[in-house]
Design a protein around this motif. Sequence first.
Motif, PDB file in Angstrom:
ATOM      1  N   PHE A   6      -9.103   7.512  -2.550  1.00 46.34           N
ATOM      2  CA  PHE A   6      -8.060   6.504  -2.351  1.00 46.34           C
ATOM      3  C   PHE A   6      -7.620   6.568  -0.889  1.00 46.34           C
ATOM      4  O   PHE A   6      -7.534   7.650  -0.330  1.00 46.34           O
ATOM      5  CB  PHE A   6      -6.875   6.812  -3.279  1.00 46.34           C
ATOM      6  CG  PHE A   6      -5.784   5.769  -3.249  1.00 46.34           C
ATOM      7  CD1 PHE A   6      -5.898   4.599  -3.982  1.00 46.34           C
ATOM      8  CD2 PHE A   6      -4.640   5.967  -2.473  1.00 46.34           C
ATOM      9  CE1 PHE A   6      -4.901   3.633  -3.946  1.00 46.34           C
ATOM     10  CE2 PHE A   6      -3.632   5.009  -2.435  1.00 46.34           C
ATOM     11  CZ  PHE A   6      -3.762   3.841  -3.178  1.00 46.34           C
ATOM     12  N   GLU A  58     -13.170   4.220 -12.146  1.00 48.97           N
ATOM     13  CA  GLU A  58     -11.814   3.644 -12.162  1.00 48.97           C
ATOM     14  C   GLU A  58     -11.744   2.406 -13.052  1.00 48.97           C
ATOM     15  O   GLU A  58     -10.672   2.031 -13.523  1.00 48.97           O
ATOM     16  CB  GLU A  58     -11.337   3.331 -10.740  1.00 48.97           C
ATOM     17  CG  GLU A  58     -12.026   2.173 -10.031  1.00 48.97           C
ATOM     18  CD  GLU A  58     -13.322   2.577  -9.322  1.00 48.97           C
ATOM     19  OE1 GLU A  58     -13.850   3.673  -9.614  1.00 48.97           O
ATOM     20  OE2 GLU A  58     -13.822   1.777  -8.503  1.00 48.97           O
ATOM     21  N   GLN A  60       0.620   5.539  -4.585  1.00 48.21           N
ATOM     22  CA  GLN A  60       0.220   5.358  -5.987  1.00 48.21           C
ATOM     23  C   GLN A  60      -0.764   4.214  -6.194  1.00 48.21           C
ATOM     24  O   GLN A  60      -1.557   4.237  -7.128  1.00 48.21           O
ATOM     25  CB  GLN A  60       1.447   5.076  -6.880  1.00 48.21           C
ATOM     26  CG  GLN A  60       2.488   6.167  -6.919  1.00 48.21           C
ATOM     27  CD  GLN A  60       3.431   6.064  -5.732  1.00 48.21           C
ATOM     28  OE1 GLN A  60       3.901   4.997  -5.377  1.00 48.21           O
ATOM     29  NE2 GLN A  60       3.702   7.189  -5.086  1.00 48.21           N
ATOM     30  N   SER A  61      -0.677   3.184  -5.353  1.00 48.84           N
ATOM     31  CA  SER A  61      -1.524   2.023  -5.618  1.00 48.84           C
ATOM     32  C   SER A  61      -1.548   1.060  -4.431  1.00 48.84           C
ATOM     33  O   SER A  61      -0.774   1.211  -3.487  1.00 48.84           O
ATOM     34  CB  SER A  61      -1.019   1.268  -6.864  1.00 48.84           C
ATOM     35  OG  SER A  61       0.276   0.763  -6.639  1.00 48.84           O
ATOM     36  N   TRP A  80       0.861  -1.183   0.000  1.00 53.35           N
ATOM     37  CA  TRP A  80       0.000   0.000   0.000  1.00 53.35           C
ATOM     38  C   TRP A  80       0.896   1.232   0.000  1.00 53.35           C
ATOM     39  O   TRP A  80       1.623   1.458   0.973  1.00 53.35           O
ATOM     40  CB  TRP A  80      -0.882  -0.045   1.249  1.00 53.35           C
ATOM     41  CG  TRP A  80      -1.670   1.174   1.576  1.00 53.35           C
ATOM     42  CD1 TRP A  80      -2.292   2.022   0.707  1.00 53.35           C
ATOM     43  CD2 TRP A  80      -1.932   1.693   2.888  1.00 53.35           C
ATOM     44  NE1 TRP A  80      -2.930   3.033   1.393  1.00 53.35           N
ATOM     45  CE2 TRP A  80      -2.731   2.847   2.737  1.00 53.35           C
ATOM     46  CE3 TRP A  80      -1.574   1.277   4.177  1.00 53.35           C
ATOM     47  CZ2 TRP A  80      -3.170   3.602   3.823  1.00 53.35           C
ATOM     48  CZ3 TRP A  80      -2.016   2.031   5.256  1.00 53.35           C
ATOM     49  CH2 TRP A  80      -2.805   3.173   5.080  1.00 53.35           C
ATOM     50  N   ASN A 117      -5.446   7.260   1.670  1.00 56.85           N
ATOM     51  CA  ASN A 117      -4.098   7.814   1.828  1.00 56.85           C
ATOM     52  C   ASN A 117      -3.934   8.836   2.941  1.00 56.85           C
ATOM     53  O   ASN A 117      -2.895   9.463   3.034  1.00 56.85           O
ATOM     54  CB  ASN A 117      -3.562   8.370   0.507  1.00 56.85           C
ATOM     55  CG  ASN A 117      -4.409   9.500  -0.016  1.00 56.85           C
ATOM     56  OD1 ASN A 117      -5.279  10.015   0.702  1.00 56.85           O
ATOM     57  ND2 ASN A 117      -4.190   9.889  -1.252  1.00 56.85           N
ATOM     58  N   GLU A 155      -7.478   9.235  -7.801  1.00 61.46           N
ATOM     59  CA  GLU A 155      -8.016  10.483  -7.231  1.00 61.46           C
ATOM     60  C   GLU A 155      -8.126  11.563  -8.288  1.00 61.46           C
ATOM     61  O   GLU A 155      -8.996  12.428  -8.205  1.00 61.46           O
ATOM     62  CB  GLU A 155      -7.100  10.983  -6.109  1.00 61.46           C
ATOM     63  CG  GLU A 155      -7.296  10.250  -4.802  1.00 61.46           C
ATOM     64  CD  GLU A 155      -6.428  10.822  -3.704  1.00 61.46           C
ATOM     65  OE1 GLU A 155      -5.206  10.933  -3.921  1.00 61.46           O
ATOM     66  OE2 GLU A 155      -6.973  11.170  -2.646  1.00 61.46           O
ATOM     67  N   LYS A 203      -5.271   1.077  -8.520  1.00 58.79           N
ATOM     68  CA  LYS A 203      -4.486   2.280  -8.766  1.00 58.79           C
ATOM     69  C   LYS A 203      -5.149   3.489  -8.109  1.00 58.79           C
ATOM     70  O   LYS A 203      -6.378   3.589  -8.084  1.00 58.79           O
ATOM     71  CB  LYS A 203      -4.428   2.494 -10.284  1.00 58.79           C
ATOM     72  CG  LYS A 203      -3.502   3.558 -10.772  1.00 58.79           C
ATOM     73  CD  LYS A 203      -3.408   3.458 -12.302  1.00 58.79           C
ATOM     74  CE  LYS A 203      -2.474   4.501 -12.873  1.00 58.79           C
ATOM     75  NZ  LYS A 203      -3.040   5.841 -12.912  1.00 58.79           N
ATOM     76  N   ASN A 204      -4.352   4.399  -7.626  1.00 67.58           N
ATOM     77  CA  ASN A 204      -4.873   5.665  -7.126  1.00 67.58           C
ATOM     78  C   ASN A 204      -5.471   6.441  -8.308  1.00 67.58           C
ATOM     79  O   ASN A 204      -4.757   6.832  -9.230  1.00 67.58           O
ATOM     80  CB  ASN A 204      -3.734   6.466  -6.483  1.00 67.58           C
ATOM     81  CG  ASN A 204      -4.233   7.781  -5.895  1.00 67.58           C
ATOM     82  OD1 ASN A 204      -5.237   8.339  -6.356  1.00 67.58           O
ATOM     83  ND2 ASN A 204      -3.543   8.283  -4.884  1.00 67.58           N
TER      84      ASN A 204
END
Length: 290
Positions: free
Chosen positions: A182, A286, A158-159, A155, A184, A176, A173-174
């Motif tokens: 996502f 996505e 980016q992904s 994690w 984060n 956003e 995949k992120n």
Amino acid sequence: MSFNTSSRATIFMFSFLVLVISSLIASCAGNFYQDFDVTFGDGRAKILDNGNLLTLSLDKASGSGFKSRNEYLFGKIDMQLKLVPGNSAGTVTAYYLTSLGSTHDEIDFEFLGNLSGDPYILHTNVFAQGKGNKEQQFHLWFDPTKDFHTYSILWNPQSIIFSVDDTPIRYFKNSESIGVPFPNNQPMRIYSSLWNADDWATRGGLVKTDWSQAPFTASYRNFTTQACIWSSGGSSCTSTNSSDNAWLTQGLDTTSQERISWAQKNYMIYNYCTDTKRFPQGLPPECLLN
Ligand SMILES: *[C@@H]1O[C@H](CO)[C@@H](O)[C@H](O)[C@H]1NC(C)=O
Ligand SMILES: *[C@@H]1O[C@H](CO)[C@@H](O)[C@H](O)[C@H]1NC(C)=O
Ligand SMILES: *[C@@H]1O[C@H](CO)[C@@H](O)[C@H](O)[C@H]1NC(C)=O
């Protein structure tokens, strides 16, 4: 990464910097006594072998579970699991990261048991800001009850990559940039539990747990992390091994892309991204990114 003025984002950027420049090197190989607390089960969760082995069990009265003492904000987290053998239909072994609460972030592995000889389902999901609905399910290319196998969550900003024995099975995949939340900015703990879900798990609840087989037992060992540990004060994050932060930027290299295609082509049994019946208004954004 987008900059804005919310304090959460500021805290996040600060932690990220602390993580990147941190020079503290801490041990990353786990011991169940040090790293986890039993959450429920009244003696059904056991730490054995000097902290190297943990077992969860389930009987008619109760399941059991544990959680990590640390909270993590990004990391590469590996655990070896050996799942409930024999007739495990109706049992679910959940192993996941979550921040808890109504706007929680969560990254899930769930293992749905089955009748002897029938395959387990490995169910995965990702929640961000309390919203999930991103399920993918797999069969495995081995019997997960015969031996320990490594289940990993990578994690980073980016992904999220889910892997089984170093073979990636899912890449989230992120996105956003196109408005998909996502995970984060909320630190998460690792949780695991073994519980009875025979109202839905096996063939939608048709197959019931056979309590004459109880207690059901799942085992855990060799917990390892390269991760950013959130401090209890909630303002900084320290890498467990700052001399090797490759995981922070790791994605899918060519070999991983070949492996993930192989796994998805041969073992994926459900993908929300192709479930047009479920999303008559159109697939989630996505999913259209390829
Ligand atoms: C940190 O990472 C380096 C490079 O991968 C490795 O050689 C070293 O053993 C790691 N240290 C710890 C404490 O895990
Ligand atoms: C159990 O096995 C059956 C028959 O192979 C399969 O259809 C099902 O998806 C398996 N897993 C669960 C959790 O029911
Ligand atoms: C323990 O896990 C680490 C990291 O996943 C792996 O390199 C090592 O081979 C594992 N040890 C055993 C005994 O499986």
